[in-house]
Design an enzyme around this catalytic site. Structure first.
Site, PDB file in Angstrom:
ATOM      1  N   ASP A 254       4.443  -1.500  -8.544  1.00 18.79           N
ATOM      2  CA  ASP A 254       3.089  -1.216  -7.914  1.00 18.79           C
ATOM      3  C   ASP A 254       3.970  -1.042  -6.205  1.00 18.79           C
ATOM      4  OD1 ASP A 254       1.965  -1.275 -10.237  1.00 18.79           O
ATOM      5  OD2 ASP A 254       1.871  -3.390  -9.984  1.00 18.79           O
ATOM      6  N   LYS A 276      -0.859   0.073  -7.421  1.00 16.79           N
ATOM      7  CA  LYS A 276      -2.029   0.285  -7.138  1.00 16.79           C
ATOM      8  C   LYS A 276      -2.364  -0.547  -5.666  1.00 16.79           C
ATOM      9  CE  LYS A 276      -2.853  -1.631 -10.821  1.00 16.79           C
ATOM     10  NZ  LYS A 276      -2.740  -2.833 -12.621  1.00 16.79           N
ATOM     11  N   MET A 389      -5.976 -12.524  -3.624  1.00 14.04           N
ATOM     12  CA  MET A 389      -7.363 -11.237  -3.042  1.00 14.04           C
ATOM     13  C   MET A 389      -7.858 -11.696  -2.643  1.00 14.04           C
ATOM     14  SD  MET A 389      -5.978  -8.749  -6.642  1.00 14.04           S
ATOM     15  CE  MET A 389      -6.282 -10.922  -7.814  1.00 14.04           C
TER      16      MET A 389
END
Ligand code: SAH
Length: 475
Positions: A254, A276, A389
């Site tokens: 990732d 991502k 996040m």
């Protein structure tokens, strides 16, 4: 100029010591160090020490070594296969050396290389496998450094695995044709299913897997390891992760996975960025699932690297489901999750006696609806909350929690790029949190920790979150 074909003045060999005796003469620390080294073998140990130190006496008792509490005499060396002179006295060591040589026994005088017939190596012990490191006395520190590196590379389960291999050798010779088939068998044995079972102490499963390999009832099947690469600092990777990386045929990683970790794989391993990043998906989750399944079917050893821990906001659940459905074997290797790295950077106790005894991992993205999710209630009850996040929705997180009854003065810690040299630390209160969204200079991953336990952190290296707060004119 580096000389490339220098000759060794001491040649390493492995000496058979089972049912033979080794004599150490000496009563202090040097004698104890050698006793510990030889104690890793099955040799019978005889220690000649007129007045042994208490620590040496204890060691001898616990390791059933024979301790002879008499003055040294030459005949005490009789029958030994190796002798160590460790009296600390040059003359006495010299006479022991002479006595040993007169009996044809190789001798080592501790710290006197000029008197030695042999040197002892730094040892990585995975009996029956041993790696011995020698520097001809040039650098004990260097030898220890090399030892530590090799030690990290070799699984603790290697010893039992090698013993199993030794036990199977005869059957393998009968059942598996010599040449490439047999080589393939042993490679699969040491890196495939038998090794994986042994790694977790499942000896009979390892044996069964070896039997299946022998009869080729199963092709060398692929295997996928879902591995946590940690928060960013490459040395926060686990040793198991590093070992699996070195064996992988394909490495999928990732965006947040540190480059240095990806680089730890074999040079010829295939590397695929499937990363991502917010707003730019280079592969959909469904495509990633398909990819790991098809690589597994091709018989590849796949490492799927995810930042932090693979089971925390890593969508590992979907990948594991796909692998299970396809019948491909997999394992999960945990990693240091971002919340732990951020807490460490801030010296922040995530649980604090009498203050916080539970912890929430959340994204904050579930705060959008009308009802407060359960974790909101936990926060109000005093849990420490780690928000993943959460940078772009900081205002929402803060206002919903305040609305729900959490004090606007609740302490908040924010870390960008936790564990990395260029990390940035900020502190403030829930009321300050919305200004995080205005900090467009934060382009690394951000972890927000909320709760009373944050008050126990160290704020020496952090700056106020609200330092750049825009002055808003009330409407
Ligand atoms: N599986 C990962 C989390 C992936 S979600 C883990 O266990 O850490 C990605 C979020 O993790 C980022 O948006 C950020 O909130 C957090 N994160 C990851 N690495 C981070 C780091 N080095 N510093 C701060 N936050 C980090």
């Amino acid at each position: 100029m580096v000389t490339t074909n220098a000759k060794l003045n001491a040649f390493p060999v492995f000496m058979r010591v089972k049912n033979r005796s080794v004599v150490i003469v000496g009563s202090g620390e040097e004698a104890l160090a050698k006793a510990r080294l030889i104690g890793q073998s099955s040799a019978t140990l005889r220690i000649v020490a007129h007045e042994a130190d208490a620590s040496l006496r204890d060691w001898a008792a616990r390791n059933s070594a024979e301790l002879i509490g008499q003055d040294y005499r030459a005949d005490l060396l009789d029958g030994a296969c190796l002798v160590f002179a460790a009296t600390g006295d040059e003359e006495r060591d010299a006479s022991i050396v002479a006595d040993a040589r007169a009996r044809g026994i190789p001798v080592n005088a501790v710290d006197r290389p000029h008197m030695c017939d042999f040197f002892t190596p730094a040892l990585v012990n995975r009996a029956p496998v041993a790696v011995a490191i020698g520097t001809e006395g040039a650098g004990p520190v260097l030898a220890q450094m090399i030892r530590a590196r090799i030690d990290r590379m070799l699984s603790p389960a290697l010893g039992p695995l090698a013993s199993l291999a030794a036990g199977l050798r005869y059957r393998v010779e009968r059942l598996v044709p010599r040449g490439s088939a047999r080589r393939a068998f042993w490679t699969d044995f040491f890196e495939g299913a038998p090794a994986r079972h042994m790694e977790v102490g499942h000896i009979s499963e390892a044996r069964e897997a070896a039997a299946q390999l022998m009869q080729r009832r199963t092709e060398a099947r692929g295997h996928v390891a879902l591995i946590g690469a940690g928060p960013g600092a490459e040395d926060l990777l686990t040793l198991r992760a590093q070992r699996l990386l070195m064996q992988a045929d394909v490495i999928l990683f990732d965006a947040l996975v540190p480059e240095a970790v990806v680089a730890m794989g074999r040079r010829d391993a295939e590397r695929l960025a499937v990363g991502k990043r917010k707003g730019c998906h280079s592969k959909s989750q469904a495509e990633i699932n398909e990819l790991i399944v098809s690589l597994g079917r091709e018989g590849k050893r796949v490492v799927r690297l995810k930042s932090g821990d693979p089971l925390v906001f890593g969508r590992a659940g979907e990948e594991m489901a796909a692998l299970r459905e396809a019948g491909i074997s997999y394992e999960v290797v945990p990693g240091v999750t971002a919340a732990f790295a951020a807490a460490a950077d801030f010296e922040l106790p995530l649980t604090l006696r009498g203050v916080a005894s539970s912890m929430v991992f959340t994204t904050g993205h579930d705060l959008k609806g009308d009802t407060l999710p359960d974790w909101g209630k936990l926060a109000i009850a005093g849990a420490t909350v780690a928000v993943y996040m959460g940078r772009s929705i900081a205002a929402q997180v803060a206002s919903r929690l305040i609305e729900a009854g959490l004090s606007p003065d609740t302490a908040v810690a924010v870390v960008e790029n936790a564990s990395l040299p260029h990390r940035r630390l900020f502190h403030g209160t829930l009321a300050d949190l919305p200004s995080l969204e205005e900090r467009t200079e934060l382009d690394g991953p951000v972890m927000t920790i909320i709760g009373d336990a944050v008050a126990g952190a160290n704020f020496e290296n952090s700056t106020p979150i609200a330092a750049h707060r825009l002055v808003r004119v009330a409407a």
